[in-house]
Write a protein that holds these residues in place. Structure first.
Motif, PDB file in Angstrom:
ATOM      1  N   UNK A 145      80.218  29.687  58.048  1.00 19.30           N
ATOM      2  CA  UNK A 145      79.550  30.634  58.939  1.00 19.30           C
ATOM      3  C   UNK A 145      78.781  29.872  60.016  1.00 19.30           C
ATOM      4  N   UNK A 146      78.164  30.612  60.913  1.00 18.00           N
ATOM      5  CA  UNK A 146      77.429  30.002  62.020  1.00 18.00           C
ATOM      6  C   UNK A 146      75.975  30.433  61.985  1.00 18.00           C
ATOM      7  N   UNK A 147      75.106  29.460  62.087  1.00 18.19           N
ATOM      8  CA  UNK A 147      73.671  29.723  62.070  1.00 18.19           C
ATOM      9  C   UNK A 147      73.183  30.047  63.470  1.00 18.19           C
ATOM     10  N   UNK A 148      72.496  31.166  63.594  1.00 14.00           N
ATOM     11  CA  UNK A 148      71.890  31.549  64.863  1.00 14.00           C
ATOM     12  C   UNK A 148      70.395  31.256  64.781  1.00 14.00           C
ATOM     13  N   UNK A 149      69.927  30.182  65.392  1.00 13.39           N
ATOM     14  CA  UNK A 149      68.514  29.807  65.237  1.00 13.39           C
ATOM     15  C   UNK A 149      67.581  30.823  65.879  1.00 13.39           C
ATOM     16  N   UNK A 150      66.392  30.971  65.333  1.00 12.69           N
ATOM     17  CA  UNK A 150      65.417  31.885  65.916  1.00 12.69           C
ATOM     18  C   UNK A 150      64.669  31.213  67.055  1.00 12.69           C
ATOM     19  N   UNK A 151      63.980  31.992  67.837  1.00 10.92           N
ATOM     20  CA  UNK A 151      63.020  31.458  68.789  1.00 10.92           C
ATOM     21  C   UNK A 151      61.660  31.455  68.119  1.00 10.92           C
ATOM     22  N   UNK A 152      60.804  30.587  68.588  1.00  7.65           N
ATOM     23  CA  UNK A 152      59.455  30.479  68.051  1.00  7.65           C
ATOM     24  C   UNK A 152      58.466  30.597  69.199  1.00  7.65           C
ATOM     25  N   UNK A 153      57.521  31.509  69.058  1.00 10.71           N
ATOM     26  CA  UNK A 153      56.499  31.726  70.078  1.00 10.71           C
ATOM     27  C   UNK A 153      55.186  31.084  69.644  1.00 10.71           C
ATOM     28  N   UNK A 154      54.698  30.161  70.458  1.00 14.87           N
ATOM     29  CA  UNK A 154      53.368  29.595  70.272  1.00 14.87           C
ATOM     30  C   UNK A 154      52.403  30.398  71.121  1.00 14.87           C
ATOM     31  N   UNK A 155      51.360  30.926  70.510  1.00 13.99           N
ATOM     32  CA  UNK A 155      50.421  31.741  71.261  1.00 13.99           C
ATOM     33  C   UNK A 155      49.002  31.384  70.874  1.00 13.99           C
ATOM     34  N   UNK A 156      48.069  31.837  71.660  1.00 14.35           N
ATOM     35  CA  UNK A 156      46.657  31.637  71.386  1.00 14.35           C
ATOM     36  C   UNK A 156      45.972  32.987  71.350  1.00 14.35           C
ATOM     37  N   UNK A 157      45.379  33.306  70.217  1.00 15.05           N
ATOM     38  CA  UNK A 157      44.598  34.529  69.999  1.00 15.05           C
ATOM     39  C   UNK A 157      45.471  35.765  69.803  1.00 15.05           C
ATOM     40  N   UNK A 158      46.285  36.107  70.819  1.00 13.34           N
ATOM     41  CA  UNK A 158      47.030  37.356  70.734  1.00 13.34           C
ATOM     42  C   UNK A 158      48.250  37.313  71.642  1.00 13.34           C
ATOM     43  N   UNK A 159      49.332  37.981  71.212  1.00 12.11           N
ATOM     44  CA  UNK A 159      50.512  38.155  72.040  1.00 12.11           C
ATOM     45  C   UNK A 159      51.265  39.364  71.507  1.00 12.11           C
ATOM     46  N   UNK A 160      52.395  39.652  72.072  1.00  9.62           N
ATOM     47  CA  UNK A 160      53.216  40.777  71.630  1.00  9.62           C
ATOM     48  C   UNK A 160      54.426  40.258  70.860  1.00  9.62           C
ATOM     49  N   UNK A 161      54.839  41.025  69.849  1.00 13.50           N
ATOM     50  CA  UNK A 161      56.052  40.696  69.105  1.00 13.50           C
ATOM     51  C   UNK A 161      56.877  41.962  68.928  1.00 13.50           C
ATOM     52  N   UNK A 162      58.102  41.785  68.475  1.00 13.90           N
ATOM     53  CA  UNK A 162      58.941  42.939  68.204  1.00 13.90           C
ATOM     54  C   UNK A 162      58.435  43.777  67.051  1.00 13.90           C
ATOM     55  N   UNK A 163      57.500  43.233  66.276  1.00 18.39           N
ATOM     56  CA  UNK A 163      56.901  43.943  65.150  1.00 18.39           C
ATOM     57  C   UNK A 163      55.510  44.483  65.488  1.00 18.39           C
ATOM     58  N   UNK A 164      55.153  44.435  66.775  1.00 15.84           N
ATOM     59  CA  UNK A 164      53.839  44.909  67.198  1.00 15.84           C
ATOM     60  C   UNK A 164      52.978  43.770  67.699  1.00 15.84           C
ATOM     61  N   UNK A 165      51.685  44.022  67.784  1.00 13.92           N
ATOM     62  CA  UNK A 165      50.761  43.005  68.267  1.00 13.92           C
ATOM     63  C   UNK A 165      50.720  41.831  67.301  1.00 13.92           C
ATOM     64  N   UNK A 166      50.762  40.629  67.853  1.00 13.58           N
ATOM     65  CA  UNK A 166      50.632  39.413  67.048  1.00 13.58           C
ATOM     66  C   UNK A 166      49.267  38.818  67.343  1.00 13.58           C
ATOM     67  N   UNK A 167      48.480  38.621  66.307  1.00 10.56           N
ATOM     68  CA  UNK A 167      47.131  38.094  66.462  1.00 10.56           C
ATOM     69  C   UNK A 167      46.956  36.868  65.590  1.00 10.56           C
ATOM     70  N   UNK A 168      46.030  36.014  65.990  1.00 14.75           N
ATOM     71  CA  UNK A 168      45.722  34.832  65.196  1.00 14.75           C
ATOM     72  C   UNK A 168      45.420  35.206  63.758  1.00 14.75           C
ATOM     73  N   UNK A 169      44.757  36.350  63.582  1.00 13.65           N
ATOM     74  CA  UNK A 169      44.344  36.772  62.249  1.00 13.65           C
ATOM     75  C   UNK A 169      45.511  37.052  61.325  1.00 13.65           C
ATOM     76  N   UNK A 170      46.703  37.180  61.864  1.00 15.98           N
ATOM     77  CA  UNK A 170      47.859  37.478  61.039  1.00 15.98           C
ATOM     78  C   UNK A 170      48.463  36.218  60.438  1.00 15.98           C
ATOM     79  N   UNK A 171      48.056  35.043  60.925  1.00 17.78           N
ATOM     80  CA  UNK A 171      48.684  33.821  60.453  1.00 17.78           C
ATOM     81  C   UNK A 171      50.116  33.739  60.956  1.00 17.78           C
TER      82      UNK A 171
END
Length: 300
Positions: free
Chosen positions: A113-139
């Protein structure tokens, strides 16, 4: 851990220089709110226990009083210059991510099979994700909706200072664990397991499935370490021990003891320290993803 001379992944989106990277977010209310250190601690506990951090955070807000929501101390879109440490952390993340791409790409190829690598977002404090708000507090977390890993690198400081798990390899273990969730997603395991959680007849049953998901990600992190060392000789003295220390520090039972409460196995969502160590060690000793079947009867 040896990593300086390896290639860097192109699948990293670094938005730490954008809005939210200066003063950050605080809770409204007396006492000045919760600083970034407090937020990251909440994130570590939430990440390790599988608790929705929004519940933890809203509880803190209720305790402190004040209005609803966050107060932002920096205007969105305002740019800042990353410092030398932040740049080095970003470089490290790119190097580790590249190694996960190479290892899992080869393993998937061997299985036809073929591996489709993910992207990785480095953020500070807060950003947006496909699962909603991404915050530092979420780890650090993996979002299956957009197939991305999200990471605030200040998590590394808390991992080292508050949870006494220093060293590059302990940090690499955290990244490899989240990539392990992406591997589960690629294999169709994550979707099936989450569907089973939704069908579960009790919270205890749902938690037990969560534990199996997380322990398998630990095992996959060990598989990555095995092959990365075989291919690139990344491991140095004490590296595996530092990862095992991190796995121990974020076991459900250890965190519950640290919080001063009783150990309640039915509430575990990531596994005990012994379980996390066992499954990471399983992966790192044999490098065989097939040995990471935490869903088999009696596997725990």
């Amino acid at each position: 851990m040896r990593w300086d001379d390896f290639r860097r992944s192109d699948n990293v989106d670094d938005v730490r220089d954008q809005g939210g990277g200066g003063g950050g977010f605080r809770f409204p209310g007396g006492g000045g709110g919760v600083g970034i250190g407090g937020l990251i601690v909440v994130g570590l506990v939430s990440w390790a226990l599988g608790i929705d951090p929004r519940i933890v955070l809203s509880g803190l807000e209720t305790i402190q009083g004040g209005g609803s929501g966050y107060s932002q101390q920096e205007q969105p879109g305002q740019k800042r210059e990353l410092n030398a440490e932040e740049k080095q952390q970003g470089d490290f993340v790119r190097a580790v991510l590249a190694q996960t791409e190479d290892v899992w790409g080869d393993l998937f190829k061997q299985s036809g099979s073929q591996y489709q690598p993910p992207r990785l977002t480095l953020f500070s404090r807060v950003t947006r994700s496909g699962c909603g708000a991404a915050q530092s507090a979420m780890g650090p977390f993996y979002c299956p909706e957009d197939k991305k890993v999200y990471l605030d690198t200040e998590f590394f400081d808390e991992l080292s200072q508050r949870f006494r798990s220093p060293g590059d390899f302990a940090r690499a273990y955290v990244i490899a664990h989240e990539i392990g969730h992406h591997v589960q997603d690629e294999l169709g395991i994550l979707g099936k397991a989450n569907a089973a959680r939704q069908r579960a007849g009790s919270e205890e049953e749902s938690n037990a499935i969560s534990v199996r998901i997380e322990l398998q990600a630990d095992c996959f992190a060990g598989v990555w370490a095995y092959w990365a060392d075989k291919k690139y000789h990344i491991l140095e003295g004490g590296d595996v021990e530092s990862a095992l220390q991190a796995a121990t520090a974020i076991g459900d039972d250890t965190l519950q003891k640290r919080s001063g409460g009783s150990v309640v196995p039915d509430s575990f969502t990531h596994g005990s320290s012994a379980q996390r160590v066992k499954w990471f060690r399983t992966g790192v000793q044999n490098g065989d993803p097939k040995q990471c079947n935490t869903f088999a009867n009696g596997a725990l």
